[in-house]
Enzyme design. Structure first.
Site, PDB file in Angstrom:
ATOM      1  N   HIS A  45       0.826  -1.206   0.000  1.00 24.89           N
ATOM      2  CA  HIS A  45       0.000   0.000   0.000  1.00 24.89           C
ATOM      3  C   HIS A  45       0.861   1.258   0.000  1.00 24.89           C
ATOM      4  CE1 HIS A  45      -3.871  -2.080   1.614  1.00 24.89           C
ATOM      5  NE2 HIS A  45      -3.360  -2.676   0.560  1.00 24.89           N
ATOM      6  N   GLU A  51       0.668   3.942   1.774  1.00 25.09           N
ATOM      7  CA  GLU A  51       1.074   4.372   3.111  1.00 25.09           C
ATOM      8  C   GLU A  51       2.257   3.548   3.612  1.00 25.09           C
ATOM      9  OE1 GLU A  51      -3.554   4.418   3.135  1.00 25.09           O
ATOM     10  OE2 GLU A  51      -1.948   3.327   2.121  1.00 25.09           O
TER      11      GLU A  51
END
Length: 150
Positions: free
Chosen positions: A81, A83
């Site tokens: 991901h 993040e």
């Protein structure tokens, strides 16, 4: 309400996600700012180095979704991901007390990593289709993270 700076970084994340993400489902980018407001890390969603990307047929989750099998779990996805990549490619000391911008809502797994990252603020673009957002926001707030969404 978002500040002009918040709006600019969300737009940067949206555009960066379109440019760099190799996920076939969502094009996310995360930008980490240190306490002083300088960019200290970025990340986008995509397969680990050396692996085929979703857009190249490398993701079982993406393939199953194309075949009509929606709802396959994240554990079946090869992408890291946005993040996670932004945290992996930034220094903890540089980001301490800072902000992460994401052009979509963080999942619960990323929320746990954000809560443990030293960041103090999350700004993200909301997505009405993301059903787990209340749990994610509650968790981040419980961890002392200020949460702002559009």
């Amino acid at each position: 309400m978002l500040s002009t700076k918040d709006q600019k970084y969300l737009e940067f994340a949206r555009y960066g996600g379109q440019l760099f993400s190799t996920c076939g489902r969502r094009q996310y980018m995360a930008i980490v700012l240190g306490r002083d407001g300088r960019v200290v890390g970025t990340g986008y969603n995509g397969a680990p180095p050396g692996m085929r990307h979703c857009t190249e047929g490398g993701c079982p989750r993406f393939i199953e979704a194309q075949e009509g099998n929606h709802g396959v779990g994240y554990d079946n996805c090869v992408a890291i991901h946005a993040e996670q990549n932004a945290l992996l490619y930034s220094d903890r000391a540089a980001r301490a007390g800072g902000t992460i911008y994401v052009n979509g809502p963080p999942c619960f797994g990323c929320a746990k990593e954000i809560a443990n990252s030293g960041l103090r603020r999350v700004v993200f673009q909301s997505d009405p289709a993301y059903e787990d957002i209340k749990r994610v926001v509650h968790f981040l707030q419980e961890a002392g993270i200020k949460v702002i969404s559009t």
